[in-house]
Design a protein around this motif. Structure first.
Motif, mmCIF file in Angstrom:
data_model
loop_
_atom_site.group_PDB
_atom_site.id
_atom_site.type_symbol
_atom_site.label_atom_id
_atom_site.label_comp_id
_atom_site.label_asym_id
_atom_site.label_seq_id
_atom_site.Cartn_x
_atom_site.Cartn_y
_atom_site.Cartn_z
ATOM 1 N N LYS A 164 5.420 1.433 5.312
ATOM 2 C CA LYS A 164 4.291 0.723 4.728
ATOM 3 C C LYS A 164 4.522 -0.780 4.896
ATOM 4 O O LYS A 164 5.568 -1.295 4.472
ATOM 5 N N ASP A 193 1.775 1.449 8.545
ATOM 6 C CA ASP A 193 0.449 1.443 7.929
ATOM 7 C C ASP A 193 0.301 0.120 7.183
ATOM 8 O O ASP A 193 1.079 -0.177 6.273
ATOM 9 N N ASN A 195 -2.573 -0.767 5.668
ATOM 10 C CA ASN A 195 -3.557 -0.606 4.574
ATOM 11 C C ASN A 195 -4.497 -1.806 4.459
ATOM 12 O O ASN A 195 -4.680 -2.356 3.374
ATOM 13 N N GLU A 219 -1.494 1.720 11.748
ATOM 14 C CA GLU A 219 -2.610 2.287 10.989
ATOM 15 C C GLU A 219 -3.334 1.192 10.208
ATOM 16 O O GLU A 219 -2.700 0.361 9.560
ATOM 17 N N ASP A 244 -7.967 4.447 9.059
ATOM 18 C CA ASP A 244 -7.831 5.294 7.865
ATOM 19 C C ASP A 244 -8.957 4.931 6.890
ATOM 20 O O ASP A 244 -10.020 5.550 6.912
ATOM 21 N N GLU A 245 -8.754 3.876 6.081
ATOM 22 C CA GLU A 245 -9.745 3.518 5.062
ATOM 23 C C GLU A 245 -11.139 3.283 5.657
ATOM 24 O O GLU A 245 -12.151 3.468 4.970
ATOM 25 N N LYS A 268 -8.694 12.796 5.918
ATOM 26 C CA LYS A 268 -8.251 13.131 4.558
ATOM 27 C C LYS A 268 -9.360 13.942 3.892
ATOM 28 O O LYS A 268 -10.503 13.475 3.825
HETATM 29 MG MG MG Z 1 -3.266 4.933 5.559
#
Ligand code: MG
Ligand code: MUC
Length: 369
Positions: A164, A193, A195, A219, A244-245, A268
């Motif tokens: 992360k 990632d 984020n 990511e 992702d988000e 997800k």
């Molecule tokens: Mg992620």
């Protein structure tokens, strides 16, 4: 068959070690367990997990949405009409995908149990018997992350790791990820990632360094709304960029697919609003040549069974999955035959989600009102 009652129960579970994410450090983890009863005596289980600050939803708000809005609308309905249940929930309230996913999960569990088949059979059946497992290194320190990764390699549970990098100084984060990769060498793949933490210029610098340092995927480097930046970064770097988000709905999937704004996508089940919608998102992405990863919201055993069963039906899952919730949680309120072996997860094959509640643990971990 008709749905007679729906209960949504919050449980607070212990975790094996603090989990340091960009948005929060988890010292315990809460789940919402759904119990759906039918007139034929078949009980369906569903589960909802929220990572604090990751999305718009929270566990207590989700419980209120289920209790006050969604459950009253589903009672009296046939749980086997899954698409109908999803449409009905969309008419009752916009968004709130995690809550809808948990209720759909219970409908899927009931339908598959009634048919005597695993949930995966409702989504085309298994194409893969084993899902390659990724472990998130979230200690925030190189030595602890490396020691944890070596332990996982020795135990033959994981050889895909993710660091992360979305919290704190970008240079330190990039150096930490590269140091982890250098320590593990060719035995392990390391991804990062962010984020959404970086602006486009910072992301460009970081991706160049990460690519040179042997990192295999980046990511969600920039804000989820910045589709144009994702598209430019994807076009500029050979290092694969994973969304992702940014990709929640089927419309997001279409926008990312038509502009090729990512190379890979983290699916997800809760983010997309259930197993049915996750499969739809996966098909849109695949049609554009976007490759798939089985993401997690740190589900417990019930939710992990649902995710694993859905991911096991995908035509291809080249990036594996990160369904490590049951390995991070040191206890749970359900029993499920989830086997982690040889760097992979073997999805359950018992009828439905294959989950059985442990009523003593449910009573013990249940949050008091
Ligand atoms: Mg992620
Ligand atoms: C994310 O962004 O993928 C899932 C597992 C984990 O450790 O963080 C997440 C959220």
């Amino acid at each position: 068959m008709k749905i007679e009652s729906i209960q949504a129960i919050i449980v607070d579970l212990p975790i094996a070690r603090p989990h340091k994410l960009a948005m929060a450090t988890l010292n315990r983890h809460s789940l919402l367990v759904v119990r759906m009863e039918t007139d034929l005596g078949i009980e369906g289980l569903g589960e909802l997990s929220v990572i604090p600050h990751y999305s718009e939803e929270s566990i207590t708000a989700a419980k209120a949405v289920i209790d006050d809005v969604l459950a009253p609308g589903l009672i009296g309905q046939d749980p086997r009409r899954i698409e109908n249940a999803l449409l009905k929930m969309d008419r009752l309230i916009k968004g709130n995908y995690y809550s809808k996913a948990a209720l759909e999960m219970a409908c899927v569990d009931i339908t598959a149990k009634a048919l005597g088949v695993p949930a995966s059979a409702l989504f085309g059946g298994r194409t893969q018997e084993r899902l390659q497992m990724l472990w998130v290194l979230a200690n925030g320190q190189v030595d602890l992350d490396v020691a944890e990764a070596l332990q996982k390699l020795n135990q033959r549970t994981h050889r895909l790791f993710l660091v992360k990098v979305g919290s704190g100084d970008v240079r330190e984060n990039v150096a930490r990820a590269i140091a982890v990769k250098a320590a593990l060498g060719e035995d392990a793949a390391v991804r990062v990632d962010a984020n959404q933490a970086w602006d486009e210029a910072t992301a460009g610098w970081a991706i160049g360094e990460l690519q040179a340092g042997g990192i295999e995927v980046v990511e969600q480097p920039v804000h989820r709304a910045n589709v144009a930046a994702m598209q430019r970064l994807t076009a500029t770097y050979t290092l694969p960029i994973m969304a992702d988000e940014a990709v929640v709905t089927i419309e997001d999937a279409l926008a990312f697919s038509s502009s090729h704004a990512c190379d890979a996508l983290s699916l997800k089940v809760s983010k997309h609003g259930g197993m049915t919608r996750t499969k739809e998102v996966s098909h849109i992405a695949s049609a554009a040549g976007i490759t798939l990863f089985g993401g997690t919201m740190l589900e417990g055993r019930i939710g992990t069974s649902a995710c694993a069963q859905l991911f096991s039906t995908l035509p291809s899952l080249p990036w594996g999955c990160q369904l490590f919730g049951p390995q991070l949680l040191s206890d749970d309120v359900a029993r499920v035959d989830l086997r982690y072996e040889d760097y992979a997860l073997v999805p359950p094959s018992d009828p439905g989600l294959g989950a059985e509640l442990d009523l003593e643990k449910l009573a013990f971990y249940r949050r008091s009102a």
